[in-house]
Design an enzyme around this catalytic site. Structure first.
Site, PDB file in Angstrom:
ATOM      1  N   TYR A  16      -0.471 -10.223  50.808  1.00 32.21           N
ATOM      2  CA  TYR A  16      -0.152  -8.875  50.340  1.00 32.21           C
ATOM      3  C   TYR A  16       0.205  -8.870  48.847  1.00 32.21           C
ATOM      4  O   TYR A  16      -0.378  -8.100  48.065  1.00 32.21           O
ATOM      5  CB  TYR A  16       0.977  -8.290  51.194  1.00 32.21           C
ATOM      6  CG  TYR A  16       1.248  -6.820  50.956  1.00 32.21           C
ATOM      7  CD1 TYR A  16       0.238  -5.929  50.594  1.00 32.21           C
ATOM      8  CD2 TYR A  16       2.545  -6.310  51.078  1.00 32.21           C
ATOM      9  CE1 TYR A  16       0.491  -4.590  50.379  1.00 32.21           C
ATOM     10  CE2 TYR A  16       2.808  -4.967  50.868  1.00 32.21           C
ATOM     11  CZ  TYR A  16       1.776  -4.114  50.509  1.00 32.21           C
ATOM     12  OH  TYR A  16       2.030  -2.788  50.295  1.00 32.21           O
ATOM     13  N   GLU A  47      -5.533  -6.219  42.591  1.00 33.78           N
ATOM     14  CA  GLU A  47      -5.929  -4.818  42.397  1.00 33.78           C
ATOM     15  C   GLU A  47      -5.465  -4.306  41.034  1.00 33.78           C
ATOM     16  O   GLU A  47      -6.234  -3.682  40.278  1.00 33.78           O
ATOM     17  CB  GLU A  47      -5.330  -3.946  43.510  1.00 33.78           C
ATOM     18  CG  GLU A  47      -5.929  -4.194  44.887  1.00 33.78           C
ATOM     19  CD  GLU A  47      -5.131  -3.501  45.989  1.00 33.78           C
ATOM     20  OE1 GLU A  47      -4.703  -2.347  45.772  1.00 33.78           O
ATOM     21  OE2 GLU A  47      -4.920  -4.109  47.051  1.00 33.78           O
TER      22      GLU A  47
END
Length: 719
Positions: free
Chosen positions: A634, A641
């Site tokens: 995560y 991103e």
């Protein structure tokens, strides 16, 4: 041929025993003196079997208007029934005349004292494989209250009983149980609590063998009616000789109970009406019980207490808060419910909002009548209401609490009802209970009524009909957004879809996603991240289906949260696609590879877990991976991103300026550049603020799941 059927319907003009004529006549007689309009409407109803429900609702509204109207309706309805119902024996007469005519005694008595040990009693409620007591039961009551399954006074009454376990010692009470062997009757629990039970049921040895066996093992006392004297120590002989036929021996049962009650050996009796039968037979047996109870109320030296089980599938005075909750639940209903309701509406099985038009200042009324149960069921329960409020007006303690929808054998034998019950939980806050749970909570409410001077069973209510409002365990029927009578077909369809179609689709969907992300992971490893771009883009867009899954209630996810997560993923994919220059691609590559790898591994594990779990296969290693890999993946995915978006900013700014044409040149070119950079800053802020919250939530889920895994493993080893 002599007709000795006992309590039966009157003969009509054609010589048949019509149930419709008696049923319609009873409701007409009940309202005749109180509303000419309602009386005329009942008489004009041509298809009573299909139209009776609105007249029952109207009768409830009239009774809710004034106390004297409620009592008058009850008195007039029962007078009509007792004068019209026949007692077929030796030529026959009305039930009212028969009860005055036959005075002989027909039963012997035998008393069985149980040998079970009498221990300190606490309220125990079996629920979903557990036995709830003390704090666990307290928490469950609060959960039911918060969800809207019960009302506030119901939770208070049962919590009160938890705090006063001494109330559960029932050795000072004698309970006359009409239908002692019935599924919803409290016989086993009463015997367990040391009560004296006078049992009434059919002369069937299999029933009495069970009742006698329970009594022998309990600390309670059982009194049986016998049609002949037998050896009291021989249980087989007792079972063969025990029992009575309420329909054919109505006066004799009354005579026996009067003698028993006035003998001074029983103290104050609690008369519990628990008999149930299908169709017209339910009216007949209810009338037999009513004739006996009415005479015992008048004839016993010490006023008896009276107990009934109210059905939730009726019209009742409800609480103002439940009306508001029903409106709120209608507003929050998932999108599939009104859609399905409209589709089924073409077959006249659509959903209807749970509201009843009321006169200003009138007490609120809920309409939960299920017309498929039929007018005979409704009349049988309604005459119990009438007797309850009349008995209360004569000084009797009367317990008549609403029981929840319960999956008893008699109910689920009807396949359509069985399917509807299985899907009922889709309509919040509806919950259908198993028999053992309903029996336990209803016994608790009965004990509260008997012991608590402030209960509605003992204190005065503003309107007699509010006797059925107090401590209602309605199972959500008052607070559901749609009328209980209309959710059956939709809940049956929902069960079929949710238990068959939806799981099948979710397994297929998760399998396809798992295969897609596996192929992406393979391409990244063999050819590099750019080779997997097309596959990742397609399966990311495919994830938009998950928003629809959440909206339709196919999965328990929050639609808003799901939409935010999927939107952020689609945005990341779009930015990768938009940044096409060699410079941008080169700068983005490390970051893009990082989040592509993180996404792919996460999704392979996640969708494998979903597919197998939905199919009923649970693998501990896979569960561990599902709730552990995010610890690294995560943060890695979020970093990739953000890095990808940041390195793509120069090209995104350039494209924004080109898109603005002349406005993107010179000084004005600052505007699109500022918008793009401001968008990135906003996105960064959302990530910074949202990441700790989401990561913390996932850590909490991980802790719960792994703890359950450990407990299950230890339990398995112990076995």
């Amino acid at each position: 041929m002599v007709d000795n059927t006992g309590v039966d319907f009157p003969l009509d003009a054609e010589g048949k025993r019509s149930t419709t004529g008696l049923n319609q006549g009873a409701f007409a007689a009940a309202v005749e003196k109180h509303s000419a309009e309602a009386h005329e409407a009942v008489l004009k109803e041509k298809k009573w079997r299909f139209g009776y429900a609105r007249h029952v609702l109207r009768q409830t509204q009239l009774a809710a208007s004034k106390s004297d109207v409620a009592l008058g309706i009850a008195r007039d309805g029962l007078d009509y029934l007792h004068s019209s119902m026949q007692f077929c024996r030796d030529g026959g007469c009305s039930l009212k005349e028969a009860m005055a005519k036959f005075k002989e005694k027909s039963f012997e008595s035998v008393v069985i004292q149980g040998t079970g040990s009498k221990e300190g009693s606490v309220l125990e409620v079996p629920y979903k494989g557990r036995i709830l007591r003390g704090e666990a039961l307290n928490l469950q009551l609060h959960t039911w209250l918060q969800r809207g399954v019960i009302e506030l006074d119901t939770a208070f009454a049962l919590c009160n009983l938890i705090d006063r376990p001494e109330w559960l010692d029932l050795s000072d009470h004698t309970f006359v149980l009409f239908g002692a062997g019935s599924a919803m009757g409290p016989f086993p629990l009463l015997m367990q609590l040391g009560a004296h039970v006078v049992a009434l049921d059919l002369p069937k040895p299999e029933i009495w063998k069970r009742l006698i066996s329970v009594a022998r093992r309990s600390p309670g006392k059982l009194t049986l009616p016998l049609h002949e004297k037998v050896d009291a120590s021989d249980d087989a002989q007792l079972a063969a000789a025990a029992g009575c036929d309420l329909l054919r021996q109505t006066p004799e049962v009354r005579n026996w109970l009067l003698e028993l009650g006035n003998s001074g050996k029983c103290g104050s009796m609690v008369l519990g009406a628990y008999c149930y039968a299908d169709g017209p037979l339910f009216v007949r047996v209810s009338m037999a019980m009513d004739a006996i109870i009415a005479d015992l109320v008048e004839g016993l030296k010490e006023k008896p207490k009276v107990a009934y089980l109210c059905t939730p599938t009726d019209a009742h005075i409800c609480t103002a808060s439940s009306k508001q909750a029903a409106a709120e639940n209608l507003r929050k209903a998932p999108a599939w419910q009104p859609l399905l309701g409209k589709l089924l509406g073409f077959a006249k099985m659509g959903l209807v909002p749970n509201r009843v038009k009321e006169e200003p200042g009138a007490l609120p009324v809920v309409d939960a009548i299920v017309k498929e149960q039929g007018p005979n069921y409704c009349l049988a329960k309604r005459l119990q209401h009438w007797r309850a409020i009349l008995s209360r007006s004569k000084g009797c303690v009367v317990s008549s609490n609403i029981a929840p929808a319960t999956a008893t054998a008699s109910v689920v034998s009807n396949k359509s009802f069985a399917l509807a019950y299985k899907g009922m939980h889709h309509f919040k806050p509806m919950e259908v209970f198993q028999g053992e749970t309903s029996n336990a909570v209803m016994l608790g409410l009965l004990v509260n009524d008997l012991r608590n001077p402030s209960s509605a069973a003992q204190s005065t209510t503003a309107n007699p009909m509010q006797l059925f409002t107090a401590t209602a365990f309605h199972g959500g029927a008052w607070r559901v957004g749609y009328k209980f009578s209309t959710i059956g077909p939709c809940s049956a369809v929902a069960y079929i879809v949710a238990s068959m179609v939806v799981p099948c689709w979710l397994v297929i969907y998760s399998t396809l996603q798992m295969l897609g992300w596996s192929s992406a992971l393979f391409l990244i490893g063999s050819q590099g991240a750019p080779a997997a771009e097309a596959v990742i883009s397609k399966f990311t867009y495919f994830q938009i289906a998950e928003i629809l899954h959440a909206v339709l209630g196919m999965v328990p996810s929050n639609p808003v949260t799901t939409a935010m997560q999927i939107t952020s993923r689609v945005g990341a994919v779009q930015i990768v696609a938009a940044a096409a220059s060699a410079a941008s691609r080169s700068a983005m590559l490390p970051w893009m590879t990082l989040f592509y790898v993180a996404w792919s591994i996460t999704e392979v594990v996640r969708y494998s877990y979903y597919a197998l779990n939905t199919a009923g296969v649970q693998l501990s290693p896979l569960t561990w991976l599902r709730y552990s890999t995010f610890l690294l993946l995560y943060p890695a995915g979020v970093t990739g991103e953000l890095g990808t978006v940041y390195t793509a900013l120069p090209e995104l700014v350039s494209k924004a300026q080109e898109a603005c044409g002349l406005w993107g040149q010179g000084f004005y070119g600052l505007l699109p550049a500022a918008v793009v950079r401001l968008g990135f800053t906003g996105t960064l802020a959302i990530y910074v603020l949202g990441f700790p919250m989401l990561f913390g939530t996932m850590l909490g889920q991980r802790k719960k799941v792994l703890r359950r895994m450990k407990e299950a493993s230890e339990e398995k080893k112990s076995k």
